[in-house]
Design a protein around this motif. Structure first.
Motif, PDB file in Angstrom:
ATOM      1  N   GLN A  27       0.819  -1.212   0.000  1.00 37.89           N
ATOM      2  CA  GLN A  27       0.000   0.000   0.000  1.00 37.89           C
ATOM      3  C   GLN A  27       0.855   1.264   0.000  1.00 37.89           C
ATOM      4  N   ILE A  28       1.960   1.245   0.738  1.00 41.99           N
ATOM      5  CA  ILE A  28       2.859   2.405   0.751  1.00 41.99           C
ATOM      6  C   ILE A  28       3.455   2.620  -0.632  1.00 41.99           C
ATOM      7  N   GLU A  29       3.778   1.536  -1.302  1.00 43.48           N
ATOM      8  CA  GLU A  29       4.320   1.650  -2.657  1.00 43.48           C
ATOM      9  C   GLU A  29       3.302   2.277  -3.602  1.00 43.48           C
ATOM     10  N   GLU A  30       2.022   1.925  -3.407  1.00 39.74           N
ATOM     11  CA  GLU A  30       0.972   2.412  -4.305  1.00 39.74           C
ATOM     12  C   GLU A  30       0.438   3.786  -3.914  1.00 39.74           C
ATOM     13  N   ARG A  31       0.286   4.036  -2.605  1.00 39.28           N
ATOM     14  CA  ARG A  31      -0.419   5.234  -2.143  1.00 39.28           C
ATOM     15  C   ARG A  31       0.402   6.106  -1.196  1.00 39.28           C
ATOM     16  N   GLY A  32       1.499   5.591  -0.701  1.00 35.79           N
ATOM     17  CA  GLY A  32       2.324   6.352   0.221  1.00 35.79           C
ATOM     18  C   GLY A  32       1.941   6.202   1.673  1.00 35.79           C
ATOM     19  N   GLU A  33       0.754   5.617   1.942  1.00 36.14           N
ATOM     20  CA  GLU A  33       0.263   5.521   3.322  1.00 36.14           C
ATOM     21  C   GLU A  33      -0.814   4.457   3.390  1.00 36.14           C
TER      22      GLU A  33
END
Length: 285
Positions: free
Chosen positions: A89-95
């Motif tokens: 999720q961090i890779e996709e959205r940052g958070e």
């Protein structure tokens, strides 16, 4: 510099964690990882206060309603799976948001837990059958024989924990103590901790009201449906244990409902104590 952020929303039961997490997720276009040791199971949405179908349709939730009731699950398994989802999720959205009140799961995610080996189904079944047949005193003495150091510090009244230590020892051939290093693991992302707190009288009133709403929503019928499987660990939870006792004839229904309220309040106190002890420096809300 750490990359990305996990916003953790936790707190005592009935404090409004899910509502806050969903509100935040909608504003930021984020997804939610559930940190609830019972909501991961299918078939008990009322007793586990699982988000409603409408709430689940608004925001994608991970690790919720995924396992059959007879599946084994642990904090170590949660740590591995939740970290994998968070990194994606961090890779996709940052958070990403992590939300739940199972403090051992929150602790496993934020601080890590010792690398304790997974117990095979054969060892688990054999050990639990032996403990059930030979009794609590046998379990305590067996742990004393196998690992006197852990025996000296474990809560010997918590038989589930005693038996689990025996399982680990039998699986690994090593003492349970040898796996207990207690070293905090560093995460490559930022963790922002939000713990919801409120005056206890307000919290306890919210708990009492929620139990009433759960009963109205079909809690009794849910308990009756899973009663034949009451031996499963997934069903060893407040809200079901009391109704199973009612079904067994140990108490009347009104007493069982009041006991659910009382035991939920006790659990909330334990969550507050855990926060004061483990997360004091991370307190934000």
């Amino acid at each position: 510099m750490k990359k990305g952020k996990v916003t953790v929303i936790t707190g005592p039961t009935a404090s409004g964690k899910s509502a806050l997490a969903i509100e935040m997720a909608l504003k930021r276009n984020l997804e939610i990882i559930s940190a609830d040791s019972r909501q991961i199971y299918k078939g008990i949405p009322i007793s586990t206060a699982m988000p409603s179908d409408e709430e689940l349709s608004l925001v994608r939730h991970h690790l919720i309603g995924e396992l059959p009731l007879d599946a084994y699950y642990s904090a170590a398994m949660f740590e591995e799976q939740a970290l994998e989802i968070a990194r994606r999720q961090i890779e996709e959205r940052g958070e990403v948001i992590l939300c739940g009140g199972s403090m051992m799961y929150v602790d496993a995610f934020c601080r890590g837990i010792d690398d304790i080996p997974t117990v095979s189904e054969k060892i688990r079944r054999e050990t639990q059958e032996e403990a059930a047949e030979r009794g609590d005193d046998w379990a305590r003495m067996e742990l004393l024989r196998l690992d006197p150091e852990y025996h000296s510090i474990v809560d010997l009244r918590n038989i589930k924990r005693v038996v689990h230590a025996i399982e680990i020892i039998r699986e690994s051939g090593m003492t349970f103590t040898s796996f207990r290093r207690g070293v905090k693991k560093e995460r490559e992302f930022e963790i922002e901790m939000h713990f919801i707190d409120m005056p206890r009288d307000v919290l306890f009133e919210r708990i009492n009201r929620r139990v009433d709403l759960m009963v109205e929503a079909g809690l009794i019928e849910e308990a009756e449906r899973v009663y034949p499987m009451r031996h499963l660990n997934s069903l060893n939870t407040v809200g079901l244990k009391e109704l199973f006792a009612w079904k067994d004839g140990a108490m009347d229904l009104s007493t069982a409902i009041e006991r659910i309220k009382k035991n939920t309040r006790v659990y909330a106190k334990k969550q507050l104590t855990w926060h004061a002890r483990r997360m004091k420096n991370d307190f934000l809300v």
